[in-house]
Every structure is written in structure tokens, then in C-alpha cells.
Design a protein around this motif. Structure first.
Motif, PDB file in Angstrom:
ATOM      1  N   THR A 111       0.834  -1.205   0.000  1.00 55.39           N
ATOM      2  CA  THR A 111       0.000   0.000   0.000  1.00 55.39           C
ATOM      3  C   THR A 111       0.866   1.252   0.000  1.00 55.39           C
ATOM      4  O   THR A 111       0.664   2.166  -0.811  1.00 55.39           O
ATOM      5  CB  THR A 111      -0.934   0.011   1.230  1.00 55.39           C
ATOM      6  OG1 THR A 111      -1.777  -1.143   1.191  1.00 55.39           O
ATOM      7  CG2 THR A 111      -1.781   1.256   1.277  1.00 55.39           C
ATOM      8  N   LEU A 112       1.833   1.297   0.898  1.00 57.02           N
ATOM      9  CA  LEU A 112       2.698   2.474   0.998  1.00 57.02           C
ATOM     10  C   LEU A 112       3.565   2.654  -0.242  1.00 57.02           C
ATOM     11  O   LEU A 112       3.764   3.778  -0.706  1.00 57.02           O
ATOM     12  CB  LEU A 112       3.559   2.389   2.251  1.00 57.02           C
ATOM     13  CG  LEU A 112       2.790   2.510   3.567  1.00 57.02           C
ATOM     14  CD1 LEU A 112       3.706   2.244   4.751  1.00 57.02           C
ATOM     15  CD2 LEU A 112       2.123   3.866   3.689  1.00 57.02           C
ATOM     16  N   LYS A 113       4.054   1.562  -0.807  1.00 57.03           N
ATOM     17  CA  LYS A 113       4.849   1.654  -2.042  1.00 57.03           C
ATOM     18  C   LYS A 113       4.004   2.238  -3.176  1.00 57.03           C
ATOM     19  O   LYS A 113       4.484   3.054  -3.966  1.00 57.03           O
ATOM     20  CB  LYS A 113       5.370   0.279  -2.450  1.00 57.03           C
ATOM     21  CG  LYS A 113       6.576  -0.176  -1.696  1.00 57.03           C
ATOM     22  CD  LYS A 113       7.062  -1.521  -2.236  1.00 57.03           C
ATOM     23  CE  LYS A 113       8.283  -2.014  -1.527  1.00 57.03           C
ATOM     24  NZ  LYS A 113       8.739  -3.317  -2.058  1.00 57.03           N
ATOM     25  N   SER A 114       2.760   1.822  -3.252  1.00 56.64           N
ATOM     26  CA  SER A 114       1.899   2.278  -4.338  1.00 56.64           C
ATOM     27  C   SER A 114       1.615   3.774  -4.262  1.00 56.64           C
ATOM     28  O   SER A 114       1.722   4.486  -5.258  1.00 56.64           O
ATOM     29  CB  SER A 114       0.583   1.490  -4.332  1.00 56.64           C
ATOM     30  OG  SER A 114      -0.238   1.904  -5.389  1.00 56.64           O
ATOM     31  N   VAL A 115       1.256   4.254  -3.086  1.00 55.04           N
ATOM     32  CA  VAL A 115       0.963   5.686  -2.973  1.00 55.04           C
ATOM     33  C   VAL A 115       2.240   6.505  -3.152  1.00 55.04           C
ATOM     34  O   VAL A 115       2.225   7.575  -3.763  1.00 55.04           O
ATOM     35  CB  VAL A 115       0.226   6.036  -1.663  1.00 55.04           C
ATOM     36  CG1 VAL A 115       1.137   5.994  -0.451  1.00 55.04           C
ATOM     37  CG2 VAL A 115      -0.468   7.389  -1.788  1.00 55.04           C
ATOM     38  N   THR A 116       3.369   5.985  -2.665  1.00 54.16           N
ATOM     39  CA  THR A 116       4.644   6.677  -2.838  1.00 54.16           C
ATOM     40  C   THR A 116       4.992   6.804  -4.318  1.00 54.16           C
ATOM     41  O   THR A 116       5.401   7.870  -4.788  1.00 54.16           O
ATOM     42  CB  THR A 116       5.769   5.919  -2.092  1.00 54.16           C
ATOM     43  OG1 THR A 116       5.442   5.877  -0.706  1.00 54.16           O
ATOM     44  CG2 THR A 116       7.110   6.577  -2.292  1.00 54.16           C
ATOM     45  N   LYS A 117       4.812   5.729  -5.053  1.00 56.16           N
ATOM     46  CA  LYS A 117       5.095   5.746  -6.494  1.00 56.16           C
ATOM     47  C   LYS A 117       4.219   6.784  -7.204  1.00 56.16           C
ATOM     48  O   LYS A 117       4.696   7.535  -8.056  1.00 56.16           O
ATOM     49  CB  LYS A 117       4.846   4.354  -7.079  1.00 56.16           C
ATOM     50  CG  LYS A 117       5.203   4.211  -8.527  1.00 56.16           C
ATOM     51  CD  LYS A 117       5.006   2.778  -8.980  1.00 56.16           C
ATOM     52  CE  LYS A 117       5.324   2.645 -10.458  1.00 56.16           C
ATOM     53  NZ  LYS A 117       5.145   1.256 -10.928  1.00 56.16           N
ATOM     54  N   GLN A 118       2.946   6.838  -6.851  1.00 53.94           N
ATOM     55  CA  GLN A 118       2.052   7.835  -7.453  1.00 53.94           C
ATOM     56  C   GLN A 118       2.490   9.255  -7.152  1.00 53.94           C
ATOM     57  O   GLN A 118       2.492  10.111  -8.037  1.00 53.94           O
ATOM     58  CB  GLN A 118       0.618   7.646  -6.936  1.00 53.94           C
ATOM     59  CG  GLN A 118      -0.125   6.473  -7.487  1.00 53.94           C
ATOM     60  CD  GLN A 118      -1.534   6.467  -6.949  1.00 53.94           C
ATOM     61  OE1 GLN A 118      -2.267   7.444  -7.068  1.00 53.94           O
ATOM     62  NE2 GLN A 118      -1.943   5.350  -6.364  1.00 53.94           N
ATOM     63  N   VAL A 119       2.830   9.507  -5.898  1.00 55.30           N
ATOM     64  CA  VAL A 119       3.238  10.858  -5.489  1.00 55.30           C
ATOM     65  C   VAL A 119       4.514  11.269  -6.215  1.00 55.30           C
ATOM     66  O   VAL A 119       4.602  12.377  -6.774  1.00 55.30           O
ATOM     67  CB  VAL A 119       3.414  10.952  -3.957  1.00 55.30           C
ATOM     68  CG1 VAL A 119       4.100  12.254  -3.557  1.00 55.30           C
ATOM     69  CG2 VAL A 119       2.061  10.829  -3.263  1.00 55.30           C
ATOM     70  N   LEU A 120       5.519  10.398  -6.234  1.00 51.73           N
ATOM     71  CA  LEU A 120       6.768  10.733  -6.893  1.00 51.73           C
ATOM     72  C   LEU A 120       6.589  10.921  -8.392  1.00 51.73           C
ATOM     73  O   LEU A 120       7.185  11.820  -8.990  1.00 51.73           O
ATOM     74  CB  LEU A 120       7.822   9.669  -6.599  1.00 51.73           C
ATOM     75  CG  LEU A 120       8.304   9.607  -5.152  1.00 51.73           C
ATOM     76  CD1 LEU A 120       9.259   8.436  -4.947  1.00 51.73           C
ATOM     77  CD2 LEU A 120       8.949  10.917  -4.726  1.00 51.73           C
ATOM     78  N   SER A 121       5.756  10.112  -8.993  1.00 56.02           N
ATOM     79  CA  SER A 121       5.462  10.253 -10.414  1.00 56.02           C
ATOM     80  C   SER A 121       4.812  11.606 -10.710  1.00 56.02           C
ATOM     81  O   SER A 121       5.177  12.295 -11.667  1.00 56.02           O
ATOM     82  CB  SER A 121       4.554   9.121 -10.866  1.00 56.02           C
ATOM     83  OG  SER A 121       4.195   9.272 -12.210  1.00 56.02           O
ATOM     84  N   ARG A 122       3.890  11.980  -9.868  1.00 55.89           N
ATOM     85  CA  ARG A 122       3.210  13.265 -10.047  1.00 55.89           C
ATOM     86  C   ARG A 122       4.177  14.426  -9.857  1.00 55.89           C
ATOM     87  O   ARG A 122       4.152  15.396 -10.611  1.00 55.89           O
ATOM     88  CB  ARG A 122       2.037  13.383  -9.092  1.00 55.89           C
ATOM     89  CG  ARG A 122       1.277  14.660  -9.276  1.00 55.89           C
ATOM     90  CD  ARG A 122       0.035  14.663  -8.473  1.00 55.89           C
ATOM     91  NE  ARG A 122      -0.746  15.840  -8.813  1.00 55.89           N
ATOM     92  CZ  ARG A 122      -1.965  16.019  -8.439  1.00 55.89           C
ATOM     93  NH1 ARG A 122      -2.577  15.119  -7.729  1.00 55.89           N
ATOM     94  NH2 ARG A 122      -2.602  17.110  -8.768  1.00 55.89           N
ATOM     95  N   LEU A 123       5.008  14.356  -8.846  1.00 54.56           N
ATOM     96  CA  LEU A 123       5.964  15.434  -8.587  1.00 54.56           C
ATOM     97  C   LEU A 123       6.992  15.554  -9.705  1.00 54.56           C
ATOM     98  O   LEU A 123       7.379  16.663 -10.084  1.00 54.56           O
ATOM     99  CB  LEU A 123       6.665  15.217  -7.243  1.00 54.56           C
ATOM    100  CG  LEU A 123       5.797  15.398  -6.007  1.00 54.56           C
ATOM    101  CD1 LEU A 123       6.570  15.004  -4.756  1.00 54.56           C
ATOM    102  CD2 LEU A 123       5.268  16.813  -5.905  1.00 54.56           C
ATOM    103  N   SER A 124       7.429  14.436 -10.264  1.00 57.25           N
ATOM    104  CA  SER A 124       8.426  14.486 -11.338  1.00 57.25           C
ATOM    105  C   SER A 124       7.822  15.029 -12.629  1.00 57.25           C
ATOM    106  O   SER A 124       8.550  15.527 -13.479  1.00 57.25           O
ATOM    107  CB  SER A 124       9.053  13.114 -11.555  1.00 57.25           C
ATOM    108  OG  SER A 124       8.104  12.206 -12.060  1.00 57.25           O
ATOM    109  N   ALA A 125       6.512  14.943 -12.775  1.00 58.41           N
ATOM    110  CA  ALA A 125       5.845  15.454 -13.971  1.00 58.41           C
ATOM    111  C   ALA A 125       5.610  16.965 -13.905  1.00 58.41           C
ATOM    112  O   ALA A 125       5.302  17.577 -14.914  1.00 58.41           O
ATOM    113  CB  ALA A 125       4.526  14.729 -14.181  1.00 58.41           C
ATOM    114  N   GLN A 126       5.769  17.545 -12.740  1.00 59.41           N
ATOM    115  CA  GLN A 126       5.515  18.986 -12.585  1.00 59.41           C
ATOM    116  C   GLN A 126       6.686  19.820 -13.012  1.00 59.41           C
ATOM    117  O   GLN A 126       7.790  19.506 -12.988  1.00 59.41           O
ATOM    118  CB  GLN A 126       5.149  19.317 -11.135  1.00 59.41           C
ATOM    119  CG  GLN A 126       3.837  18.725 -10.730  1.00 59.41           C
ATOM    120  CD  GLN A 126       3.485  19.022  -9.273  1.00 59.41           C
ATOM    121  OE1 GLN A 126       4.291  19.502  -8.494  1.00 59.41           O
ATOM    122  NE2 GLN A 126       2.247  18.740  -8.908  1.00 59.41           N
TER     123      GLN A 126
END
Length: 126
Positions: A111-126
Motif C-alpha cells: 500500500t505504501l509503495k503504491s501511494v509513494t510511487k504515485q506521489v513521486l510520479s506526479r511530482l516528477s511530472a511537474q
């Protein structure tokens, strides 16, 4: 290339804690919604999810756009709501979801890996 720091907050689902949840959601990057698999808590899960989105909206966010995952906890109980029914009722945005047992640790790291991956992906796209 990111220097990351994670701050994880947990707040019980009872309505009594709503004021705390509002404060914690200010500036949120990602959310893990933990649903209780106990059939007696089903309605409370629905109410908590609705309250989460209401609180996000107050801060200018919406659950449809905030990185989030769902965790169906207490899968180790004798009586549980079927996981497919929880998905149908709670996972309206078709985000990653996980069956879990906090006591045994099953599904928690995923669960934590999944939300972390989403957050980092979103931040890197900004």
C-alpha cells in the motif's frame, strides 16, 4: 534526483477526529484510505470516504486528482465484506487497492509503495 522526506499521519475514522483530518490534509501530496473490512463498519467506511473528499475540496483538492490508494484492512477477521464489493462501493476512481491485515503486516508495505510511487510520479511530472 529528488531529496524526499515522507511524513505519514494516521487519523481514526470516527467523526470525532474530523477537525484533525482537515488540518492534516492541508498541503497533502497523497492519501491512503484505509477501509475496515468488518461488515459492521461498512456504512462508516462510506461516510469516512465522503468526508475525506469534502475535506479535500475545502483545501482545493479533489479525490479524483489527488494520488491515493485504498486499503481494505482487517482481512484476517472471520466475517468480512467481500473485497470485490468493497472495491465496487469505495473505489470509484479505480485507483490501486490492497487487501491487508495491519496485525500481520500483509498488504501494508505494498500500500505504501503504491501511494509513494504515485506521489513521486506526479511530482516528477511537474
Amino acid at each position: 534526483g529528488f531529496k524526499t522526506r515522507f511524513q505519514v499521519y494516521t487519523v481514526p475514522g470516527q467523526i470525532f477526529y474530523n477537525a484533525s483530518r482537515k488540518v492534516i490534509l492541508k498541503g497533502v501530496d497523497g492519501v491512503v484510505f484505509v477501509a475496515d473490512s468488518d461488515p459492521d463498519r461498512f456504512e462508516a467506511n462510506l461516510e469516512s470516504l465522503e468526508t475525506l473528499n469534502t475535506n479535500l475540496i475545502e483545501h482545493g483538492y479533489h479525490l479524483s486528482t489527488v494520488p491515493h490508494v485504498l486499503q481494505y484492512n482487517k482481512r484476517d477477521l472471520e466475517r468480512v465484506v467481500e473485497a470485490d464489493y468493497l472495491k465496487e462501493c469505495l473505489n470509484q476512481y479505480k485507483v490501486p487497492d490492497f487487501e491487508a491485515s495491519a496485525i500481520s503486516g500483509v498488504g501494508v508495505v505494498e500500500t505504501l509503495k503504491s501511494v509513494t510511487k504515485q506521489v513521486l510520479s506526479r511530482l516528477s511530472a511537474q
